[in-house]
Design a protein around this motif. Structure first.
Motif, short mmCIF file in Angstrom:
data_model
loop_
_atom_site.label_atom_id
_atom_site.label_comp_id
_atom_site.label_asym_id
_atom_site.label_seq_id
_atom_site.Cartn_x
_atom_site.Cartn_y
_atom_site.Cartn_z
N HIS A 230 93.73 65.75 -26.15
CA HIS A 230 94.51 65.17 -25.06
C HIS A 230 95.11 63.80 -25.41
O HIS A 230 96.04 63.35 -24.76
CB HIS A 230 93.64 65.05 -23.81
CG HIS A 230 93.06 66.35 -23.34
ND1 HIS A 230 93.82 67.32 -22.72
CD2 HIS A 230 91.82 66.87 -23.46
CE1 HIS A 230 93.07 68.36 -22.44
NE2 HIS A 230 91.85 68.13 -22.88
N TYR A 231 94.55 63.15 -26.40
CA TYR A 231 95.12 61.89 -26.87
C TYR A 231 94.88 61.80 -28.38
O TYR A 231 94.09 62.54 -28.95
CB TYR A 231 94.53 60.68 -26.14
CG TYR A 231 93.04 60.49 -26.33
CD1 TYR A 231 92.54 59.61 -27.28
CD2 TYR A 231 92.13 61.21 -25.55
CE1 TYR A 231 91.19 59.43 -27.46
CE2 TYR A 231 90.77 61.04 -25.72
CZ TYR A 231 90.31 60.16 -26.67
OH TYR A 231 88.95 59.98 -26.85
N ARG A 232 95.59 60.89 -29.05
CA ARG A 232 95.62 60.80 -30.49
C ARG A 232 94.46 59.96 -31.03
O ARG A 232 94.55 58.76 -31.19
CB ARG A 232 96.97 60.20 -30.92
CG ARG A 232 97.41 60.50 -32.33
CD ARG A 232 98.86 60.07 -32.58
NE ARG A 232 99.15 58.75 -32.10
CZ ARG A 232 99.90 58.49 -31.02
NH1 ARG A 232 100.44 59.48 -30.34
NH2 ARG A 232 100.11 57.24 -30.63
N ASN A 233 93.36 60.64 -31.32
CA ASN A 233 92.19 59.98 -31.92
C ASN A 233 92.18 60.34 -33.40
O ASN A 233 91.69 61.39 -33.81
CB ASN A 233 90.91 60.45 -31.23
CG ASN A 233 89.68 59.71 -31.73
OD1 ASN A 233 89.65 59.19 -32.84
ND2 ASN A 233 88.64 59.67 -30.90
N LEU A 234 92.75 59.47 -34.23
CA LEU A 234 92.97 59.81 -35.63
C LEU A 234 91.66 60.00 -36.40
O LEU A 234 91.58 60.87 -37.28
CB LEU A 234 93.82 58.73 -36.31
CG LEU A 234 95.24 58.54 -35.76
CD1 LEU A 234 96.05 57.66 -36.69
CD2 LEU A 234 95.93 59.87 -35.56
N GLU A 235 90.65 59.21 -36.10
CA GLU A 235 89.38 59.35 -36.81
C GLU A 235 88.77 60.73 -36.56
O GLU A 235 88.32 61.41 -37.48
CB GLU A 235 88.42 58.24 -36.40
CG GLU A 235 88.85 56.84 -36.81
CD GLU A 235 88.86 56.68 -38.33
OE1 GLU A 235 88.11 57.41 -39.01
OE2 GLU A 235 89.61 55.81 -38.82
N ALA A 236 88.76 61.15 -35.29
CA ALA A 236 88.18 62.45 -34.96
C ALA A 236 89.02 63.60 -35.52
O ALA A 236 88.49 64.59 -36.03
CB ALA A 236 88.04 62.59 -33.44
N MET A 237 90.33 63.47 -35.44
CA MET A 237 91.21 64.50 -35.99
C MET A 237 91.04 64.61 -37.51
O MET A 237 91.05 65.72 -38.07
CB MET A 237 92.67 64.18 -35.66
CG MET A 237 93.03 64.36 -34.20
SD MET A 237 94.77 63.91 -33.89
CE MET A 237 95.01 64.66 -32.28
N ALA A 238 90.88 63.46 -38.17
CA ALA A 238 90.71 63.47 -39.63
C ALA A 238 89.39 64.13 -40.02
O ALA A 238 89.32 64.90 -40.99
CB ALA A 238 90.77 62.04 -40.16
N ARG A 239 88.33 63.85 -39.26
CA ARG A 239 87.04 64.48 -39.56
C ARG A 239 87.12 66.00 -39.39
O ARG A 239 86.54 66.76 -40.17
CB ARG A 239 85.95 63.92 -38.64
CG ARG A 239 85.50 62.52 -39.00
CD ARG A 239 84.20 62.18 -38.29
NE ARG A 239 84.32 62.30 -36.84
CZ ARG A 239 84.66 61.29 -36.04
NH1 ARG A 239 84.93 60.10 -36.57
NH2 ARG A 239 84.74 61.47 -34.72
#
Length: 302
Positions: A230-239
């Motif tokens: 729902h929002y751009r969380n780059l750390e979580a997306m990268a993991r």
């Protein structure tokens, strides 16, 4: 007898003076050694207490006068502060818009440089890994022409869908980043329904740098298990994907038939400072007028 009569007359005059100070209120006094006469009353003096009360009232009015003056002064200060904030916001919006329109540069090898490059177009070369797609939803397609046409309408014909975020391996840099390929309607979220749009092989790509964002109020938490972001969380997306926390919005030219529609970058900076300026200066004017009428133009004797 004459001395007694003179003393009685003096006491009566004193009583009349006290009566003038306190008005109709009466209190009967007796004088040792002097027989009271019918019709003669003695009243305690309140001249001193009345003066004290008047002094206290004036002090209270003076305190209230300066206390209430704080309201228009504070409102004026807040209005002036909003004027400065509006100048800053307009300058920031102009700067971001100039970044979006700037000529693309190669993606820097140092990720730390990206902190100062948000909204700046960059170029990369590499290939997509469609097996690890992420879906940012719900989203609506950024379409400036449609938005201008429907401006002011209560209802809108926008279709809900998702942004397709795909890992992209950069050949020159040797790293994998995340690329928002663009918008797909809800019925096209499943990649099986858009096989023709799944680009294969190496491509040259231009995209706009985006940084991570914090969750806004009322926005749900990301759900990696269901692949709903729902929002751009780059750390979580990268993991989740094994990529670096580097994110690009692909430009419209990256769009291929049957694939996501690129160019979904929206410069969203709220500029409501003019409303605040009007509100604070209006409050200042209204309270200043009331303060003037109350304390500077009041009727004498009131």
């Amino acid at each position: 007898m004459a001395a007694v009569a003179s003393r009685m007359l003096g006491l009566r005059v004193a009583g009349l003076l006290r009566a003038a100070c306190v008005g109709p209120a009466r209190a009967s006094w007796s004088v040792p050694g002097v027989a009271p006469r019918p019709g003669v009353v003695w009243m305690p003096s309140r001249c001193g207490s009345s003066a004290a009360e008047a002094s206290a009232t004036n002090a209270d009015d003076s305190f209230l006068q300066w206390l209430l003056l704080v309201i228009p002064v504070t409102a004026f200060g807040l209005g002036t502060w909003q004027v400065q904030r509006r100048k800053w916001k307009l300058k920031l919006i102009a700067e971001l818009e100039s970044r979006v329109m700037a000529e693309p540069i190669p993606l820097p090898a140092d990720p730390m440089e990206l902190k100062n490059l948000e909204y700046r177009p960059v170029t990369v070369r590499g290939h997509f890994d469609h097996s690890k797609e992420l879906y940012m939803m719900p989203r609506t397609m950024v379409d400036p022409v449609r938005e201008a046409r429907e401006a002011g309408r209560i209802s809108s014909s926008t279709e809900s869908g998702a942004f397709v975020v795909t890992p992209f391996h950069c050949t020159d840099l040797g790293i994998t980043i995340l690329v928002n390929r663009g918008f797909v309607p809800r019925k096209k979220v499943n990649p099986e329904s858009r096989q023709k749009g799944q680009v294969e092989g190496e491509v040259d790509l231009t995209g706009v740098v985006r940084l991570t964002e914090t969750r806004k109020p009322f926005v749900p938490e990301n759900d990696p298990e269901r692949n709903h972001w729902h929002y751009r969380n780059l750390e979580a997306m990268a993991r989740t994907t094994g990529a670096e926390p580097v994110f690009l919005d692909a430009d419209f030219k990256s769009t291929v038939p049957g694939g996501p529609i690129g160019g979904q970058t929206r410069v969203t900076l709220r500029n409501e400072h003019m409303q605040y300026i009007i509100t604070w200066y209006g409050l200042c004017a209204a309270t200043s007028y009331l303060w003037f009428k109350k304390f500077l133009q009041r009727t004498p004797g009131v």
